[in-house]
Enzyme design. Structure first.
Site, mmCIF file in Angstrom:
data_model
loop_
_atom_site.group_PDB
_atom_site.id
_atom_site.type_symbol
_atom_site.label_atom_id
_atom_site.label_comp_id
_atom_site.label_asym_id
_atom_site.label_seq_id
_atom_site.Cartn_x
_atom_site.Cartn_y
_atom_site.Cartn_z
ATOM 1 N N SER A 39 15.413 16.865 44.155
ATOM 2 C CA SER A 39 14.118 16.782 44.815
ATOM 3 C C SER A 39 13.823 18.088 45.534
ATOM 4 O O SER A 39 14.743 18.793 45.963
ATOM 5 C CB SER A 39 14.106 15.630 45.830
ATOM 6 N N ASN A 41 11.394 17.764 47.960
ATOM 7 C CA ASN A 41 10.778 17.172 49.133
ATOM 8 C C ASN A 41 11.772 17.193 50.298
ATOM 9 O O ASN A 41 12.726 16.412 50.344
ATOM 10 C CB ASN A 41 10.348 15.735 48.818
ATOM 11 N N ASP A 100 13.205 7.965 43.056
ATOM 12 C CA ASP A 100 11.793 7.921 42.676
ATOM 13 C C ASP A 100 11.226 6.698 43.372
ATOM 14 O O ASP A 100 11.731 5.579 43.195
ATOM 15 C CB ASP A 100 11.593 7.828 41.167
ATOM 16 N N PHE A 180 6.443 10.578 56.344
ATOM 17 C CA PHE A 180 5.686 11.391 55.393
ATOM 18 C C PHE A 180 5.045 10.473 54.370
ATOM 19 O O PHE A 180 5.266 9.264 54.371
ATOM 20 C CB PHE A 180 6.606 12.423 54.711
ATOM 21 N N ASP A 183 3.467 6.758 55.044
ATOM 22 C CA ASP A 183 4.088 6.121 56.211
ATOM 23 C C ASP A 183 3.106 5.764 57.326
ATOM 24 O O ASP A 183 3.184 4.664 57.884
ATOM 25 C CB ASP A 183 5.202 7.007 56.771
ATOM 26 N N HIS A 208 12.867 1.016 52.051
ATOM 27 C CA HIS A 208 13.147 0.855 50.627
ATOM 28 C C HIS A 208 14.229 1.823 50.165
ATOM 29 O O HIS A 208 15.113 1.471 49.397
ATOM 30 C CB HIS A 208 11.865 1.082 49.828
ATOM 31 N N ARG A 209 14.148 3.053 50.653
ATOM 32 C CA ARG A 209 15.105 4.090 50.240
ATOM 33 C C ARG A 209 16.510 3.776 50.752
ATOM 34 O O ARG A 209 17.497 3.907 50.028
ATOM 35 C CB ARG A 209 14.630 5.454 50.731
#
Length: 226
Positions: A39, A41, A100, A180, A183, A208-209
């Site tokens: 990533s 990000n 993802d 981010f 959110d 979720h992550r």
């Protein structure tokens, strides 16, 4: 074990256990494996590092010379996570981790879904993505939604994938400046506040992550390969 260590330098019992504790910690640190995060990000990488702190050493792909914009051609979060992790593994030969994730809004038929990061037509434009989401939900009463994450790990030892989700509702205006992506618009049912207001620790306790990564770690431990 105590008697064997005590013969080395005539240590007292307290000294033996202190040295044994340092030895165990040193072994754990040495065995901690590096995972290259597929990533660019920085906010996502920081979250992954915080969630997996003490379990894996997290290294951004940019630090090992991978600076590609990996094309996400999959139709699902799982497919895209595997595409990105496989790309970095093939380029480096090192264990690669990818996430993802996105937002699924019930009133929009699950959109923006896998297109969450580029909902407005430009990748990573959080302000434009949030504005379009609010526009598409004007005068819509049902604002239920969920964040979904699929994480994949690809290494010489094999491939693993896990998923996680968190339920919430889309607010009618931005709330908070933390996090981010979407959110500030996502009101977490479990936290009773938006992810934009929640602290990083609060968000990572239900996100979720975090759930996907914890599920992945569970699978890796069950495999006996990590």
């Amino acid at each position: 074990m105590y008697s064997a260590l005590n013969r080395i330098g005539c240590l007292n019992k307290k000294q033996v256990f202190i040295r044994l504790a340092f030895f165990v910690c040193a072994c754990y640190t040495v065995r901690m494996e590096k995972l290259i995060v597929a990533s660019k990000n920085k906010s996502k990488i920081a979250e992954v590092a915080a969630i997996l702190n003490g379990i894996f050493e997290i290294v951004p792909m940019s630090e090992i010379g991978v600076d590609a914009d990996i094309e996400e051609t999959g139709n699902t979060f799982e497919e895209n996570a595997l595409i990105k992790a496989r790309y970095v593994f093939e380029k480096t030969g090192l264990a690669a981790l990818s996430d993802d994730s996105g937002l699924a809004v019930d009133a929009l038929g699950g959109a923006p879904g896998v297109y969450s990061a580029r909902y407005c037509g430009r990748h990573g434009d959080d302000e434009a993505n949030n504005s379009l989401l609010l526009k598409n939900l004007e005068n819509v009463e049902n604002r239920s939604a969920r964040f979904i994450s699929a994480v994949a790990l690809v290494s010489k030892k094999g491939e693993w994938i896990a998923t996680g989700s968190v339920e919430g509702n889309i607010l009618r205006e931005l709330c908070g400046s933390g996090g981010f992506g979407y959110d500030p618009l996502f009101y977490s049912v479990e936290l009773s506040k938006s992810f934009g207001v929640a602290s990083p620790e609060e968000k990572n306790s239900v996100s979720h992550r975090a759930r996907a990564l914890h599920a992945l770690v569970k699978k890796l431990r069950a495999s006996g390969k990590f």
